[in-house]
Design a protein around this motif. Structure first.
Motif, short mmCIF file in Angstrom:
data_model
loop_
_atom_site.label_atom_id
_atom_site.label_comp_id
_atom_site.label_asym_id
_atom_site.label_seq_id
_atom_site.Cartn_x
_atom_site.Cartn_y
_atom_site.Cartn_z
N ARG A 178 -5.38 5.27 4.10
CA ARG A 178 -4.39 6.32 4.31
C ARG A 178 -4.51 6.90 5.72
O ARG A 178 -3.49 7.25 6.35
CB ARG A 178 -4.53 7.42 3.26
CG ARG A 178 -5.88 8.09 3.26
CD ARG A 178 -6.04 9.14 2.18
NE ARG A 178 -7.39 9.69 2.22
CZ ARG A 178 -7.80 10.59 3.08
NH1 ARG A 178 -6.95 11.07 3.99
NH2 ARG A 178 -9.04 11.05 3.05
N ARG A 226 5.70 11.35 3.44
CA ARG A 226 5.45 11.85 2.08
C ARG A 226 5.30 10.69 1.10
O ARG A 226 4.44 10.71 0.21
CB ARG A 226 6.59 12.75 1.62
CG ARG A 226 6.96 13.86 2.60
CD ARG A 226 5.83 14.84 2.83
NE ARG A 226 5.57 15.66 1.66
CZ ARG A 226 4.68 16.64 1.62
NH1 ARG A 226 3.95 16.89 2.71
NH2 ARG A 226 4.50 17.36 0.53
N ARG A 229 1.91 8.73 1.81
CA ARG A 229 0.71 9.43 1.37
C ARG A 229 0.48 9.25 -0.13
O ARG A 229 -0.66 9.27 -0.60
CB ARG A 229 0.83 10.92 1.72
CG ARG A 229 -0.36 11.74 1.25
CD ARG A 229 -0.20 13.20 1.60
NE ARG A 229 -0.33 13.40 3.03
CZ ARG A 229 0.52 14.11 3.77
NH1 ARG A 229 1.58 14.63 3.20
NH2 ARG A 229 0.30 14.28 5.05
N ARG A 230 1.56 9.09 -0.89
CA ARG A 230 1.46 9.05 -2.34
C ARG A 230 1.33 7.64 -2.91
O ARG A 230 0.86 7.45 -4.03
CB ARG A 230 2.67 9.74 -2.97
CG ARG A 230 2.63 11.25 -2.83
CD ARG A 230 3.95 11.90 -3.20
NE ARG A 230 3.84 13.35 -3.28
CZ ARG A 230 3.78 14.16 -2.24
NH1 ARG A 230 3.81 13.65 -1.01
NH2 ARG A 230 3.67 15.48 -2.40
#
Length: 253
Positions: A178, A226, A229-230
């Motif tokens: 990440r 977003r 990141r998930r």
């Protein structure tokens, strides 16, 4: 451009912004759209770089917490890609457009495959160093060199430069995926920003295309961060490999 073509460029900017922050092959979407609506290739390339820079800014902002985890690595990635992109932008303006056409698909294909097998390669490297080996949380001179070369490519053309940076960081460091993905987005920003300054001064740019791309990419970049990141690392890695292979095939045609 007709109203329909303007909508297409706007949507290409949105999609490319998302791709910048996720799989790193944004220009493979936006650049062909610009050429399809009538821009000459070099003008399309320069306009594409300038127009996608806001998306890389918003994407990097979306990854700000990851970028703060290793400030020294963040600074090195920013600096090496910025310096490299100066060379790449100059090459774009100085050399015939056909110079790198044969090698670009191979670069993208090779680096996306490296991203796919990077966990296995990294595990073998750690095993060879020994179980008590210190995790590589810094950028070695060799890794810095390859990051600079990635910046050169980013300034010249850019499609797949994010994938290349992921491969460089994945093999040269032991940073979490990440964090490497966030640094990839920052690398795209550094290359695009420096190249954009050069293009604004020295290249022909279609400002209508730039504004449309920028409007779409600034939203897409943040949304992509977003999403990135998930997503599980394995799923995001698979998406990067697939996108890289598709991009390489399209560039061969």
């Amino acid at each position: 451009m007709t109203p329909l073509e303007q909508v297409l460029v706007l949507l290409a900017g949105l999609g490319s912004g998302i791709l910048t922050s996720t799989v790193g092959v944004a220009s493979l979407l936006s650049f062909p759209v610009l050429v399809a609506v009538g821009l000459p290739p070099v003008v399309a390339n320069a306009s594409n770089t300038v127009g996608l820079t806001p998306g890389a800014i918003s994407g990097s902002f979306g990854y700000r917490s990851e970028l703060r985890e290793n400030p020294r690595v963040t600074a090195i990635v920013l600096a090496t890609c910025a310096v490299g992109s100066v060379v790449g932008a100059v090459l774009l303006l100085a050399l015939p457009a056909s110079v790198f056409e044969g090698v670009i698909p191979w670069l993208i294909l090779g680096t996306c495959l490296l991203v796919g097998i990077q966990p296995t390669l990294s595990a073998r490297l750690r095993a060879r160093r020994g179980d008590d080996a210190t995790m590589r949380m810094h950028v070695s001179p060799v890794t810095g060199l390859f990051a600079t070369i990635t910046g050169v490519y980013g300034g010249y053309f850019g499609a797949g430069s994010g994938v290349m940076m992921l491969a460089v960081l994945g093999l040269g460091t032991d940073l979490p995926f990440r964090v490497a993905n966030a640094l990839k987005t920052l690398a795209v920003l550094a290359a695009n920003l420096v190249a954009s300054i050069i293009f604004v001064v020295a290249a022909d740019i279609d400002w209508r295309a730039v504004v449309l791309l920028a409007a779409g990419s600034v939203v897409g970049g943040y949304v992509g961060a977003r999403i990135g990141r998930r997503l599980p690392a394995s799923l995001l890695r698979a998406g990067i490999v697939v996108a890289g292979i598709v991009g390489a095939v399209l560039l061969w045609r």
